[in-house]
Design an enzyme around this catalytic site. Sequence first.
Site, PDB file in Angstrom:
ATOM      1  N   ASP A  98       0.863  -1.173   0.000  1.00 23.05           N
ATOM      2  CA  ASP A  98       0.000   0.000   0.000  1.00 23.05           C
ATOM      3  C   ASP A  98       0.903   1.227   0.000  1.00 23.05           C
ATOM      4  O   ASP A  98       1.873   1.283   0.761  1.00 23.05           O
ATOM      5  CB  ASP A  98      -0.880  -0.016   1.258  1.00 23.05           C
ATOM      6  CG  ASP A  98      -2.279   0.483   0.987  1.00 23.05           C
ATOM      7  OD1 ASP A  98      -2.393   1.597   0.459  1.00 23.05           O
ATOM      8  OD2 ASP A  98      -3.238  -0.231   1.301  1.00 23.05           O
ATOM      9  N   ASP A 201      -2.994   4.840  -2.316  1.00 23.36           N
ATOM     10  CA  ASP A 201      -4.039   5.312  -1.421  1.00 23.36           C
ATOM     11  C   ASP A 201      -4.456   6.757  -1.675  1.00 23.36           C
ATOM     12  O   ASP A 201      -3.592   7.632  -1.801  1.00 23.36           O
ATOM     13  CB  ASP A 201      -3.497   5.187   0.016  1.00 23.36           C
ATOM     14  CG  ASP A 201      -4.519   5.520   1.070  1.00 23.36           C
ATOM     15  OD1 ASP A 201      -5.449   4.723   1.249  1.00 23.36           O
ATOM     16  OD2 ASP A 201      -4.381   6.579   1.722  1.00 23.36           O
ATOM     17  N   GLU A 258      -6.308   4.230  -5.967  1.00 24.10           N
ATOM     18  CA  GLU A 258      -7.595   4.460  -5.314  1.00 24.10           C
ATOM     19  C   GLU A 258      -8.030   5.854  -5.739  1.00 24.10           C
ATOM     20  O   GLU A 258      -7.594   6.851  -5.169  1.00 24.10           O
ATOM     21  CB  GLU A 258      -7.478   4.387  -3.784  1.00 24.10           C
ATOM     22  CG  GLU A 258      -8.854   4.462  -3.144  1.00 24.10           C
ATOM     23  CD  GLU A 258      -8.849   4.890  -1.661  1.00 24.10           C
ATOM     24  OE1 GLU A 258      -9.804   4.546  -0.964  1.00 24.10           O
ATOM     25  OE2 GLU A 258      -7.916   5.568  -1.224  1.00 24.10           O
ATOM     26  N   HIS A 330     -11.440  -3.129   2.446  1.00 23.60           N
ATOM     27  CA  HIS A 330     -11.363  -2.886   3.885  1.00 23.60           C
ATOM     28  C   HIS A 330     -12.093  -1.622   4.318  1.00 23.60           C
ATOM     29  O   HIS A 330     -12.151  -1.330   5.506  1.00 23.60           O
ATOM     30  CB  HIS A 330      -9.895  -2.803   4.300  1.00 23.60           C
ATOM     31  CG  HIS A 330      -9.232  -1.585   3.711  1.00 23.60           C
ATOM     32  ND1 HIS A 330      -9.020  -1.438   2.347  1.00 23.60           N
ATOM     33  CD2 HIS A 330      -8.779  -0.442   4.277  1.00 23.60           C
ATOM     34  CE1 HIS A 330      -8.463  -0.267   2.128  1.00 23.60           C
ATOM     35  NE2 HIS A 330      -8.300   0.358   3.280  1.00 23.60           N
ATOM     36  N   ASP A 331     -12.590  -0.843   3.359  1.00 25.62           N
ATOM     37  CA  ASP A 331     -13.301   0.396   3.689  1.00 25.62           C
ATOM     38  C   ASP A 331     -14.808   0.273   3.502  1.00 25.62           C
ATOM     39  O   ASP A 331     -15.532   1.247   3.702  1.00 25.62           O
ATOM     40  CB  ASP A 331     -12.841   1.538   2.770  1.00 25.62           C
ATOM     41  CG  ASP A 331     -11.424   1.972   3.055  1.00 25.62           C
ATOM     42  OD1 ASP A 331     -10.996   1.872   4.221  1.00 25.62           O
ATOM     43  OD2 ASP A 331     -10.743   2.412   2.105  1.00 25.62           O
TER      44      ASP A 331
HETATM   45  C1  GLC Z   1      -8.009   5.217   1.917  1.00 24.63           C
HETATM   46  C2  GLC Z   1      -7.903   3.940   2.714  1.00 24.63           C
HETATM   47  C3  GLC Z   1      -8.604   4.123   4.017  1.00 24.63           C
HETATM   48  C4  GLC Z   1      -7.940   5.245   4.759  1.00 24.63           C
HETATM   49  C5  GLC Z   1      -7.829   6.508   3.905  1.00 24.63           C
HETATM   50  C6  GLC Z   1      -6.826   7.446   4.484  1.00 24.63           C
HETATM   51  O1  GLC Z   1      -9.296   5.522   1.571  1.00 24.63           O
HETATM   52  O2  GLC Z   1      -8.366   2.859   1.976  1.00 24.63           O
HETATM   53  O3  GLC Z   1      -8.633   2.949   4.779  1.00 24.63           O
HETATM   54  O4  GLC Z   1      -8.662   5.532   5.922  1.00 24.63           O
HETATM   55  O5  GLC Z   1      -7.417   6.265   2.601  1.00 24.63           O
HETATM   56  O6  GLC Z   1      -5.525   6.973   4.280  1.00 24.63           O
END
Ligand code: GLC
Length: 563
Positions: A98, A201, A258, A330-331
Amino acid sequence: MEHKWWHSRTAYQIYPKSFCDTNADGIGDLRGVISKLDYLQELGVGLVWLSPIYASPLADQGYDISDYYRIDPRFGTMDDMDELLREAGRRDIRVVMDLVVNHCSDEHEWFRKACEDPYGKYGRYFYIRKHQDGDPLPCNWRSYFGGPVWSKLPGHDDLVYLHLFHRKQPDLNWENPEVRRDIYSMINWWLEKGVAGFRIDAIINIKKALPFRDYPADREDGLSSVDHMLFEAKGVLDFLNEMADETFRKYDAFTVGEVFNEKPEELPLFIGERGCFSTMFDFAETVINQGPEGWHAQKPVTPEAYKAACFESQRKTRDTGFLCNIIENHDEPRGVSRYLPAGTCEGPYAVAAKKMLGGLNFMLRGLPFLYQGQEIGMENTRCSRIEDVDDISARDQYRVSLEAGLSPEEAMEVVNRFSRDNARTPFQWDASDNAGFTSGTPWLPVNPNYRTINLDAQRNDPDSVWNFYRALIALRRNPDYRETAVYGQTTPYLPERKNLMAYFRRSDTQTLLVIGNFQDAEAEIPLPGAVRRVLLDNLNGCAVEARTLRARPWQFAVLDMDA
Ligand code: GLC
Ligand code: CA
């Protein structure tokens, strides 16, 4: 389209904290991941994304990194990491880390030095502004986890710093070339070590529309969603292409962004032939019915809306590249609890429906990305007290729900539907205590349904969700069908028909028809031609008579058609 090493692989996201604990501290660890590599190989996985395992105070479960060059001792050591890379390689599994570089932790050395000397070198690594109590903040943006994006700089009453996420996640100032250089060196250090690439991320947030200014308030709190700013920000691709040139492109690395809120014209620049990333996640389904009011206002997803979102993503990427297809991560809540109508997981068709949803998603054009536990049909969990919720964003949304007038019970219902804890409960390996995840006390309680839903029970059951996912993965790897399953174009079939999601995958030599009867009822589905072979189905056979499929409730099938 140029073929790449990652195209035909099936990817799998591991949330290490909840995967497998080997030293009984209740926290999953790298040795746990190593111990399950044979399992991943058996499933057919070819690419693994590890959620963050870097040194971190875990204010946001590792998405707050205090040292990019160290493994957090709770997860293991750098030796463990090296062993993981080696052992995965031996099984032809590539490992992706990540990459969290929109922000770091407030316990990172850079931020500590910025606090010591806000006007020195490290002060310029962050966004720090003057502010006197009582004056308006530099802008009215709302942090993703609630409250203003500005907090007082520790030790300085007259200064504030920017954090789009939690206050323990200060945003890095990408406008500063020194920051970018440090980040690129770090990325290359990991690539040299042998990681195959990164999941990147929250990356759209690195470009801020400057100078800071207010946007129209969209909730009672007088603050404004960051989305308004992102819509206006220009130039994120300049940063991303520079990063790709300095790092990924030199290593033929796999990268998955992402990315929310990209602008339509930017899609080819992200994932096209010369895009800055290999791919990015398809969040079109994830954001259905999402709005600025928060989780409590979000309506359930209908099969029609789900189908429309999938098809729209297929359409827009048709000539561009690949998105990654997911039903959860995971979100997000568990896909089977979110996209199947309420009650389905508790009903007699749970197994069939889970397979159908998984199959429809997996067979879309793009890269299939499974999230740990999806392959055994793990479901949302329940929590009755907000004090027992770990997820910082769920806690914030609980408050937002109360402020919107919901009762505490109703607010807990909202939390139970959407909490990120749903996906973070430990993996359910077997029916023993704590689902075989740990012999200690798990950091987050195991979903009580583990006695019936677990890998051990499914492994030897030919009709299990797990064996179905294995068959899907095997089909994608099968040399007779790989070309079509990976590169074939998608064309919706009977898109207007309610409670049916069906599409063709076509290559020059083959036509596959993927069909899902998205309902509790039987259906007669006309077929566009003769069926050569049923390649896969979820109910131990499917009734094809002449030009009709008599589909049972939640029937799913992949048919090899006379082209
Ligand atoms: C992304 C991650 C999430 C995190 C956020 C801040 O959305 O997937 O889990 O809280 O970024 O890093
Ligand atoms: Ca452990």
